[in-house]
Design an enzyme around this catalytic site. Sequence first.
Site, PDB file in Angstrom:
ATOM      1  N   TYR A 158      -2.517  49.012 -28.447  1.00  0.00           N
ATOM      2  CA  TYR A 158      -3.710  48.686 -29.572  1.00  0.00           C
ATOM      3  C   TYR A 158      -4.850  48.280 -28.937  1.00  0.00           C
ATOM      4  CZ  TYR A 158      -5.935  47.734 -34.015  1.00  0.00           C
ATOM      5  OH  TYR A 158      -6.896  47.662 -35.177  1.00  0.00           O
ATOM      6  N   LYS A 162      -8.329  50.597 -28.307  1.00  0.00           N
ATOM      7  CA  LYS A 162      -9.662  49.713 -28.976  1.00  0.00           C
ATOM      8  C   LYS A 162     -10.633  49.640 -27.863  1.00  0.00           C
ATOM      9  CE  LYS A 162      -8.716  50.267 -33.550  1.00  0.00           C
ATOM     10  NZ  LYS A 162      -9.293  51.126 -34.081  1.00  0.00           N
TER      11      LYS A 162
END
Length: 256
Positions: A158, A162
């Site tokens: 993640y 990002k």
Amino acid sequence: MAIPRRLVGKIAIITGAARGIGAAAARRLAAEGASVAVTDINLAGATATAAAIVENGGTARAYAIDVTQRASVGDVVKAVAADFGRIDILVNNAAVGKPVAFLDTSDADLQRVLNVNLSGVFMVGQEVARIMAKQGGGRIVNVASLAAHTGNDLQSAYAAAKGGVVALTRVMAFELAPLGICVNALSPGPIETELATAMLTPATRRAREVRVPMGRIGLPDEVAAAIAFLASPDASYVNGTVLVIDGGLLMGGIRE
């Protein structure tokens, strides 16, 4: 406080708008006067978001989209442009994630997170920017995460995705500015959403709350207000920035 009407006449498309930050952003942009294309892989959820906007006097339509598939992205973007006549605002919000240790993250987990959280932003941004370029301009807001800046534990895939969104935003801002398109990103800290709840264990949630100088987890509507600002004429000279919305958590962590 009264909500300003800065987006009257604008057409906005929002990904991942069935719930959480995406749904809050759809409601806020509609409240400010925009007509909203509510898109999500969960069509039932997108339809519910759109229906709530219409019930409150706004204009919205739901579309099913799979941001990992170029054909789906292209078809939905073309449909929105045809249905509404143009696209002025894009909020790239669709995301997935779950807490998994780095050594336990499978190839399938990694690829899914990268496909949705990074490749999806790339493809949707590309398809919408092509339409905006022909129109003479627009606004793109990419939703990143505080994880892109802090490298939170149990969020390797993640955080990597990002972080890529932050870097991609800066390149998009640089290349698209001559076409009249401003591109910015938001990095929310812990927010009361289904995805964030799934990624925070009770222990990590308590730890975040203690470290946030404001002493609490943020709300989707607070992120939506910042999205509306970046999409509005008030941000006419804001380009290539990353706005951190975390109640001071990043600063608090450094201080601590």
